[in-house]
Every structure is written in structure tokens, then in C-alpha cells.
Design an enzyme around this catalytic site. Structure first.
Site, PDB file in Angstrom:
ATOM      1  N   MET A   1       0.850  -1.191   0.000  1.00 54.84           N
ATOM      2  CA  MET A   1       0.000   0.000   0.000  1.00 54.84           C
ATOM      3  C   MET A   1       0.882   1.235   0.000  1.00 54.84           C
ATOM      4  SD  MET A   1      -2.825   1.487  -0.107  1.00 54.84           S
ATOM      5  CE  MET A   1      -3.019   3.261  -0.039  1.00 54.84           C
ATOM      6  N   GLU A   2       0.554   2.192  -0.884  1.00 55.47           N
ATOM      7  CA  GLU A   2       1.446   3.296  -1.224  1.00 55.47           C
ATOM      8  C   GLU A   2       1.357   4.509  -0.317  1.00 55.47           C
ATOM      9  OE1 GLU A   2      -2.372   3.882  -3.748  1.00 55.47           O
ATOM     10  OE2 GLU A   2      -1.107   2.214  -3.149  1.00 55.47           O
ATOM     11  N   ASN A   3       0.958   4.364   0.940  1.00 58.20           N
ATOM     12  CA  ASN A   3       0.825   5.503   1.837  1.00 58.20           C
ATOM     13  C   ASN A   3       1.990   6.483   1.646  1.00 58.20           C
ATOM     14  OD1 ASN A   3      -1.257   3.874   3.300  1.00 58.20           O
ATOM     15  ND2 ASN A   3       0.550   2.724   3.907  1.00 58.20           N
TER      16      ASN A   3
ATOM     17  N   HIS B   1       3.308   5.489  -7.329  1.00 54.68           N
ATOM     18  CA  HIS B   1       2.141   6.097  -6.684  1.00 54.68           C
ATOM     19  C   HIS B   1       2.491   7.380  -5.932  1.00 54.68           C
ATOM     20  CE1 HIS B   1      -1.259   3.568  -7.440  1.00 54.68           C
ATOM     21  NE2 HIS B   1      -0.708   2.474  -6.953  1.00 54.68           N
TER      22      HIS B   1
ATOM     23  N   HIS C   1       6.007  -0.135  -8.474  1.00 55.20           N
ATOM     24  CA  HIS C   1       4.580   0.216  -8.517  1.00 55.20           C
ATOM     25  C   HIS C   1       4.239   1.194  -7.396  1.00 55.20           C
ATOM     26  CE1 HIS C   1       0.277  -0.817  -9.445  1.00 55.20           C
ATOM     27  NE2 HIS C   1       0.133  -0.391  -8.197  1.00 55.20           N
ATOM     28  N   GLU C   2       4.670   0.875  -6.173  1.00 50.89           N
ATOM     29  CA  GLU C   2       4.316   1.727  -5.032  1.00 50.89           C
ATOM     30  C   GLU C   2       5.022   3.080  -5.088  1.00 50.89           C
ATOM     31  OE1 GLU C   2       1.808   0.635  -3.470  1.00 50.89           O
ATOM     32  OE2 GLU C   2       2.002  -1.309  -4.461  1.00 50.89           O
TER      33      GLU C   2
ATOM     34  N   GLU D   1      -3.895   3.507 -10.491  1.00 52.61           N
ATOM     35  CA  GLU D   1      -3.365   2.153 -10.603  1.00 52.61           C
ATOM     36  C   GLU D   1      -2.872   1.815 -12.010  1.00 52.61           C
ATOM     37  OE1 GLU D   1      -2.666   0.669  -8.087  1.00 52.61           O
ATOM     38  OE2 GLU D   1      -4.004   1.397  -6.512  1.00 52.61           O
TER      39      GLU D   1
END
Length: 946
Positions: free
Chosen positions: A347-349, A385, A381-382, A404
């Protein structure tokens, strides 16, 4: 977020399905998703029954109040380990968290009511203040809306005036979740047997997982992506723990045996990106000239060096993006943390990226070399983001693909830059493309960008995280980059990011900036006109080309040919021939056109969609198909590598849609006897697995499995790697390592004697070798599966004991997959029962374990009965993945009736679309089997006899 559930574990699932092929003899990834269809689409679609109980007509927060800043104090009261005192029957652990918050907001329109979101929280002591006048405003009431809006309504005695600045202060408390969502608790063993610590000591930590609507379960907030604000956060935690947050630490103090960690204010960001963790983890630094990057993990994992690979590449990927976007990462720190439990893969927080530890940690000598691919891709990927999603965020969840799809597309470029030896750009592009094609070939698909009114409830929002959003989003971006040229496309997205930083965007904003780049370059493409059909309609076209007269037309590609459709697209076709280079040709109507570029001259073949830059399939007249297949068999290198895989994939899927004869698809695999590249083999084996799923319980499977065809086709590939494999070694070339695994899977599962002997011997040597495992990490997954499948209770128990004693997440995942390969029904049933016990199977692994068993023909019926008996337990996790696995083999009228009964009788919640898509696919399967069974049986019998 990276999903598997599509990227949630998409790469992991792809690798897992290869393992299961030891049972079915074939390899696949079947991803089926379902969401709404744009009203402009005339294609008939199934009607979904409502799974909610009367939500209000308006689910969105009113726009009359605009949040600006939150000041939040949060205190999780948990302990990092259980303290068992004498004469005390219950342990000391508590899952309570408490807090208070003040949100400053600006009033746009006069109102007596404040609406925000709150779920599963006890909220009290509301105080409203007029900041401009320093006056309190009396609260007359507080109402919790018991529906899917999760509205917390604050009623005021006096109205808030337009133009005024106000604040709302609240006190709240809640329970730390055990379901891996919102603020949740995770457990792990403290030590590694080879390092310090007691491996039997259970430890605890808490973390957040808030995308998409979990923030409202941690603190009352304006929980919509467009309502960005600055977050000023203080975490109150026990003295022996470390708190991480979205920003770097501004200061800390100790009050009454509690540590107060205060973080610097965040940039303006959406609530779903809010994050913190409290743990005893330690860090590994990364190299970067300006940003302090640290990767956190269990202390024993850090000490053992399992975070080194991730730490080594993170700084390089971040620098690549900074140079590519010409925008520096906005914060001074970037923390990554490998969590023992996390529902998505990552998860890209903003500033605190969370990962499931098995997706991030790498142990030399134990983890597969190919695992580096998934780690690099996931990190890329993250990190993408941090720009696409965090810096510039979609306005609403209906355009999630702007987050995404871009992160997926950019990850291919980043990994190709930092690990060029992986050659992942080609592999990832095709994997992503095929995942999207599979999901988008049903009438129950959904547009990339459905209307906002179709995505309102939390269930509808969650359903957006699928292969369409991630993989189709990536594919259409790649197609657009090819249309306008990459350098122009890149210029456009740089302007998009630069001009909209800290703001929200929709796809029209994206088209505007790419159009500006096109115009500046002197181009003539109307970007919005070209792209709207690709984003606002479901599905994709099949381009039909007749090379004898040059005629070409498009139709909507659907597996179900009874679904009528009048959709058409602006289609860019890159075409080449045996004697000419590729060029771009447009097809912009659904009518038949005649184009000279598609006329074959002097017996040459024509190839369309060169390098698979377009999001469509291609069908040819019979003569051109014959020429292409002959070229593959005689001199395949004249066909680009990606197209060698795509020709096979198109042939099989056109056969599934009844657009070509199934024998054409089977004939497209003939050239494989002399092929060593991974992509063509992957395409063939993945598509043949559909045949296995349809026929592995019928008389067709005998000639398929026992026949000589695949065994002979793979013999050359297996022999190519035999010297490596027999000595438990792998080639240096990364792509060949993938081909080697494919060779072993196909050879062993189709009864090649030397492969079966090799697999059983390696596993037996491990069992008899005093615990020393000499099987190369790359080969363990397939060897473990083969041995468990061929063996009995002794082999299964050995693998189970190794799973229980291992502390390496990669090894545990491979063993967990292998245990599902058994042919013993009673062992598989016991394995399913183990998923009900979190001491045996971690909660985050329940869904994938059931999925593995369901993909095994011996476990399919067991899994179907199991999920119906325990649905309330299963749906809490990844119910969609379980449905996909258990229904992928459904191809009889009885199975359809059972599935329809399941849809009527069970609470489907967020899995409703997946279930109804499975119903549609089952109907397609029934018809396809009926029409093709005899032809396929005759083809394989003919191959066996010859």
C-alpha cells in the site's frame, strides 16, 4: 495499492498457478472480474441483485465544507508481547485505541449541519469553533447514520456562515481490528533460530491499511479522495516501541510511561493515504542524495539481511522517477515496512509504504532468483504512486485507473531501468495485457471510467480494484504512448503532474495535458476523441483482416457470442509484413474498409499489432493464418518475440469465442518443439490450462494428459536445460530461468520419465539429508509440488512440518502451495480445515490456500463444499479470489445451478460481481465444451496415434 487479488498478489498467484499445474498438467492464470457498464454501452448485461439494505439515495459528503487541516492524537493500547502473571487467568493484551482530533475547515455554503464519515467508533464531546471570531458554536445533536454512508451528522444550534473558517473537535475510541483492515494487529515470532531471540515468543504490532474507505474507522474524517488536507499527527505508544508515520519525526516526549511521537505536518493528501505503524522493527538504509530512505522489518530479518535487496533498489527506482518526471519526491523521508500481515501485497501511503513481508523480503540461497522480479516490480509500482495517486489523485474512485493504471505502466519502465537483465518490460506487458483481456471479454465487464453514480458504496468502490483498472489501464496508456510517440506522451504526463500537484484530477485533465504536448509537437491526434471509447466503454475489439483483398473491420470481442454489441473504437494498428517494416494504420469505424497495407503480395504474410502495442486481438483469413504458423515453424525469429506469444494467445481466445476453429489454436503450438523463449511457451501453456479445466474430469483428458503431444513438444525444451536441472542449477540469463521452470512443469506434468524421476529424487534426498535442502530456490516450487503430488502422507507431513518450522516467508509460501498438490483427498480436506485455525494458517493466507486446493482437480469439489460451509469466515478476507479459483472449472449444467443457488442463498457482499461474472463464464464454458469436445478429443487422439 498493489492488488492480487490483481497486483494484491497477482504476480504471486501467477507463479502459484504454475505450481498447481503438476496436478492438472497445464498452467494458467484466470482472472475474472465484474463491475458496471457505462450507460452508453448497448451490450446486454446480467442484472445484479442488491446486496445492501436500502442505502440513502446520496452516499457522498456534501461539498459545502472543505477540510484544510487535521490535528490528531492516536493511542493504541496494545502490548508487543503477552505477559502472563502468576494467578492471572487472562493475558494483558488489549485491542483498544483512543484518540482525539480537531479538523479545521472552510465553509462554502451556509449550513447548520456538519457531515463527515465515522465507522465502528465511539465518538463523543463534539466542539465546534468559529476560528475567525474565536467563538464556540453550540452542538444540538449528533447522529450516526446506520447505513453504508457511514455519515456522522453534527447538528448545530447556529449556522455556519459561508466564507467562514471553523474547527470541529472530537474524542473517539475503537477496537484494533483482527481482519487486516483499518487499524489492525499483526503477529510474528521474535527470533530466527540462527540469530538472537526466542522463535517461540509471539510478538505484536499495529498498522493501518485504509484504502479505500478505512480512515473513517480510525478517526472521524471527510473520507473522500478529493477532500485533501494536511495531517498533523501525534502517536502515543509504549516506551519500547517505534512509531512510523507519513512524515519524519518532529519531536518526542515521555509522559506517564507513554512516548508521544509527533510527526511533521504532511503535504495535502487524501485520507486513504494516512498511515502509521507501532512496532519493534529495525531498519536498513538506502542510498539517496536527498531523501532518507529506510526499510523496516522484524529485527531478525533485518539482521539476517533479508531487506538488503529491497533497500538496494529503492533509492535507484526513486531517482529514476525523479529524473523521468522532473519532479523531486516531495518529502525528506521515505519509510518502507515489511509487515507479517497485510491484505494487499503493498500500500502506497505517502512517506510510509507498507508491504506484506513475503512480497518484500529476499533471503539469499532460499528465495527464488525470480522473486527479485516481483520485489522490484512491486516497489516500482508503489513508488510510482508517490506521484500518480499521492501527488495527483483521482477525483473519485470511478477513475481509480488514473492511480493504478499509471503505477502499473510506470513500474515496467522503472524495473527495465534498474534491472535491465530481467527483460521484464516484455514479460510484464504481456502478463498485464492478458490479465486484462481475460476479464474484459465478458459482457459483465465494466469501463475503465464508469459514471460516478455507479461507484458510491464501499462495496462498489472495493470492486473497482480489479484487472480492468490495473492492467487495462496500463495497456491503454501504453497504446496512447505508441500513438503519440513516447517522448510526447512523457512530456504530457510531466505537465499533468506539475500543474496538478497536491490537487485532484479526472481523465479529461490527463487528455488536456497530453493534447497540449501533441499540439506543441505539431501532431494532429485528437487525444480525447481517440481515448474516450477505450475508457468509457467495456471490452475491446477484434480486428478482422483479409489479406487477399485488404478488407478490414472491427467487432466487439466477447467469449459469449450471443451478446449483441454495436461498440466500436478508434483503433491504431501497427502492421508489418514479411518484407516491410511496421507502420501505423487507423481503423475508425465498424464498417468494412479496404486498405492496401493489408493486401498480401506474392504469398507473404501480414502481421498486425506489432509488439502488442494495441489493446485488441487480431483475426486473419485462413490463408494468412497458415502462412504465419508456417513462419513460426520454419523461422520463428522473423516474428517479433512478443507477437510469437500473442499469436498463440489470440488463436486460443478466438477459438474460445468461436471465431476460428479450435484446431487452429492447437496447431499454433506446433512450433514450440524448437522454441526456448519464455513468452510463447507461457502463452501456450496458460491457454491449454483452460482445456484442462474444462476436460480434466472427462474422457478427453486421457489423450490430452497421457498422449504424446505435449510430452514431445516439451522434450527439446527440457533437454535444453537438463544439465542445469539435474545438477540443481540455473542459467545466468533471467529469461531462460523462467523458461527452465516452464520446461520442468510441462515435462513432469505430462509424464516425461526423466523429469518425474528427477523431481522425486531431489525431494527424497532432502527428506533423507538431515534437513539440508540442496534444491535450487528457483526449482523448489515445482519440485515440492511434484513430490507431494506423487507421494503420500509421509511427503505431505514432511512438507507441513517444514512449513511450520520455517521462518523464511518465501520458503513458507512455496511449501504452502505445494501442500495443495496432493492427490490424497483426505489430506486436502485436512488442509482446508487447517485454514480455520490461525495458529496453523495465517489469516492473510486463508483465501490463497483455498484457491490452491480448488485449482487441484482432486480438491476442487472439496473446496466448493468448504467455502459454502464456511462462507461467513471466508468472505472476511479475499472472497473474490476464492470464487475465482473454485468456479474456474465449472462447465456443467449442474455446476451452473449450484452456483446460481449460491448467489441466491448467500450474502455475497463485495464478491457479488465476481459471482455473477462466474455465472456468465460458466454458461460460456458449457456451450464451448458442448461444441468443441469431440473436435479436441479427435485432435489429441490423432496426435497420440501419430
Amino acid at each position: 495499492m498493489s492488488k492480487e487479488s490483481v497486483m494484491s498478489k497477482t504476480m504471486a498467484i501467477a507463479f502459484i498457478v504454475l505450481t498447481i499445474s503438476a496436478i492438472t498438467g497445464l498452467i494458467t492464470m484466470v482472472i475474472l472480474y465484474k463491475t458496471q457498464i457505462d450507460p452508453m454501452n448497448p451490450t446486454p448485461r446480467p442484472t445484479f441483485p442488491s446486496t445492501t439494505t436500502g442505502p440513502p439515495p446520496v452516499m457522498r459528503l456534501p461539498k459545502n465544507l472543505v477540510p484544510q487541516r487535521y490535528k490528531i492524537f492516536l493511542q493504541p493500547h496494545f502490548y508487543t508481547k503477552i505477559i502472563k502473571e502468576v494467578n492471572v487467568t487472562s493475558p494483558n493484551q488489549t485491542l483498544l485505541f483512543t484518540g482525539n482530533s480537531t479538523v479545521n475547515f472552510h465553509c462554502i455554503q451556509r449550513t447548520r449541519t456538519i457531515y463527515l464519515n465515522s465507522m465502528d467508533l465511539k465518538v463523543s464531546e463534539p466542539q465546534v469553533k468559529h476560528q475567525d471570531k474565536n467563538e464556540q458554536i453550540k452542538v444540538s445533536g449528533m447522529i450516526f447514520h446506520e447505513d453504508d454512508s457511514n455519515f456522522l451528522e453534527i447538528q448545530l444550534k447556529d449556522a455556519l456562515e459561508a466564507g467562514g473558517n471553523y474547527s470541529l473537535s472530537l474524542v473517539f475510541s475503537g477496537e484494533v481490528s483482527e481482519s487486516l483492515y483499518a487499524l489492525y494487529i499483526s503477529t510474528y515470532s521474535e527470533g530466527h533460530p540462527e540469530y538472537e531471540g526466542d522463535p517461540n515468543t509471539e510478538r505484536f504490532l499495529v498498522s493501518t491499511n485504509l484504502e479505500p474507505t478505512g480512515a473513517r474507522s480510525v478517526f472521524p474524517c471527510f473520507d473522500e479522495p478529493e477532500m485533501k488536507a494536511v495531517f498533523d499527527v501525534t502517536i502515543i505508544h509504549r516506551l519500547d516501541t517505534l512509531a512510523l508515520g507519513n512524515e519524519d519525526v518532529a519531536g518526542s516526549s515521555i509522559i506517564d510511561d507513554w512516548k508521544y511521537t509527533r510527526f511533521h505536518p504532511t503535504p495535502r493528501m487524501s485520507t486513504y493515504l494516512f498511515a502509521f505503524t507501532v512496532s519493534e522493527f529495525t531498519a536498513t538504509p538506502s542510498k539517496h542524495e536527498r531523501v532518507l530512505i529506510e526499510t523496516f522489518a522484524r529485527p531478525d530479518a533485518t539482521k539476517a539481511g533479508y531487506t538488503k535487496y529491497a533497500a538496494n533498489i529503492t533509492g535507484e527506482i526513486l531517482k529514476f522517477y525523479e529524473k523521468f518526471f522532473e519532479i523531486n519526491y516531495e518529502q525528506k523521508t521515505l519509510d518502507q515496512i515489511a509487515l507479517p500481515d497485510l491484505a494487499p501485497a503493498a500500500m502506497e501511503n505517502w512517506g510510509l509504504i507498507t508491504y506484506e513481508e513475503g512480497a518484500l523480503l529476499y533471503e539469499e540461497g532460499v528465495s527464488s532468483l525470480l522473486h527479485k522480479e516481483s520485489i522490484a516490480t512491486l516497489i516500482a509500482h508503489e513508488l510510482a504512486h508517490q506521484w500518480f495517486g499521492n501527488l495527483v489523485t483521482m477525483k473519485w474512485w470511478n477513475e481509480l485507473w488514473l492511480n493504478e493504471g499509471f503505477a502499473t505502466y510506470m513500474s515496467f519502465l522503472a524495473v527495465d531501468h534498474v534491472e535491465p537483465a530481467f527483460k521484464m518490460r516484455e514479460t510484464n506487458v504481456l502478463n498485464s495485457l492478458h490479465s486484462a483481456f481475460e476479464a474484459d471479454a465478458l459482457a459483465s465487464s465494466h469501463p475503465l471510467s464508469p459514471p460516478q453514480e455507479d461507484v458510491q458504496t464501499s462495496t462498489e468502490i472495493n470492486e473497482m480494484f480489479d484487472a480492468i483498472v490495473y492492467n487495462k489501464g496500463s495497456a491503454v496508456l501504453r497504446m496512447l504512448a505508441d500513438i503519440v510517440e513516447e517522448r510526447v506522451f512523457n512530456k504530457g504526463i510531466k505537465m499533468y503532474l506539475s500543474n496538478l500537484k497536491y490537487e485532484n484530477a479526472d481523465q479529461d485533465d490527463l487528455w488536456t495535458y497530453i493534447q497540449k504536448a501533441v499540439d506543441d509537437d505539431g501532431g494532429h491526434t485528437n487525444v480525447a476523441k481517440v481515448m474516450h471509447p477505450w475508457t468509457k466503454q467495456i471490452g475491446y475489439p477484434v480486428i478482422n483482416i483479409n489479406t487477399e483483398n485488404g478488407q478490414i473491420y472491427q467487432t466487439h470481442f466477447l467469449f459469449n457470442d450471443s451478446s449483441e454489441s454495436s461498440l466500436w473504437w478508434h483503433v491504431p494498428i501497427r502492421v508489418m509484413s514479411e518484407v516491410s517494416d511496421s507502420r501505423l494504420v487507423w481503423l475508425e469505424t465498424s464498417n468494412t474498409e479496404t486498405k492496401d497495407e493489408f493486401i498480401s503480395k506474392e504469398g507473404e504474410w501480414i502481421l498486425a499489432n506489432v509488439n502488442c502495442t494495441g489493446y485488441y486481438r487480431v483475426n486473419y483469413n485462413s490463408l494468412n493464418w497458415q502462412r504465419l504458423l508456417f513462419q513460426l515453424e520454419s523461422n520463428r525469429d522473423l516474428i517479433p518475440l512478443m507477437n510469437r506469444g500473442q499469436l498463440v494467445d489470440d488463436a486460443f481466445n478466438l477459438a474460445r469465442a468461436k471465431l476460428v476453429d479450435v484446431t487452429l489454436a492447437l496447431n499454433s503450438t506446433r512450433f514450440l518443439w524448437n522454441e526456448t523463449a519464455y513468452l510463447p511457451w507461457e502463452a501456450a501453456v496458460r491457454n491449454l490450462e483452460y482445456f484442462g479445466l474444462m476436460f480434466d474430469r472427462s474422457e478427453v483428458y486421457g489423450p490430452m494428459q497421457a498422449g504424446a503431444y505435449l510430452r514431445e513438444q516439451v522434450r527439446g525444451l527440457y533437454s535444453f536445460f537438463k544439465n542445469y536441472t539435474d545438477h540443481s542449477a540455473v542459467p545466468d540469463d533471467h529469461s531462460l530461468q523462467q523458461s527452465q521452470i516452464t520446461a520442468i512443469h510441462v515435462a513432469c506434468s505430462n509424464g516425461l520419465p526423466e523429469c518425474e524421476t528427477m523431481a522425486k529424487k531431489m525431494f527424497a534426498d532432502w527428506m533423507n539429508g538431515n534437513g539440508t535442502n540442496h534444491i535450487h530456490p528457483n526449482l523448489r516450487s515445482v519440485i515440492y509440488c511434484q513430490a507431494v503430488a506423487a507421494g503420500g502422507e509421509k511427503e505431505w507431513e514432511f512438507a507441513w512440518n517444514k512449513l511450520q518450522s520455517s521462518t523464511d516467508t518465501s520458503e513458507k509460501d512455496q511449501l504452502r502451495q505445494a501442500l495443495s498438490c496432493s492427490r490424497k483427498i483426505w489430506l486436502l480436506n485436512r488442509y482446508l480445515q487447517y485454514t480455520l485455525d490461525s495458529e496453523k494458517i495465517r489469516r492473510m493466507d486463508v483465501a490463497s490456500t483455498i484457491y490452491y486446493v480448488a485449482k487441484n482437480v482432486a480438491g476442487h469439489a472439496l473446496a466448493w463444499n468448504f467455502i459454502r460451509a464456511h462462507w461467513a469466515f471466508i468472505i472476511v478476507d479475499e472472497g473474490q479470489l476464492v470464487i475465482e479459483g473454485v468456479t474456474s472449472r465449472f462447465s456443467t449444467t449442474f455446476e451452473l445451478q449450484e452456483l446460481e443457488r449460491f448467489a441466491r442463498d448467500y450474502d455475497l457482499s463485495y464478491t457479488a460481481r465476481t459471482v455473477y461474472q462466474a455465472i456468465e463464464q460458466t454458461r460460456v464454458n458449457i456451450q464451448w465444451v458442448k461444441e468443441n469436445k469431440d473436435t479436441i478429443l479427435n485432435w489429441f487422439e490423432g496426435e497420440t496415434s501419430s
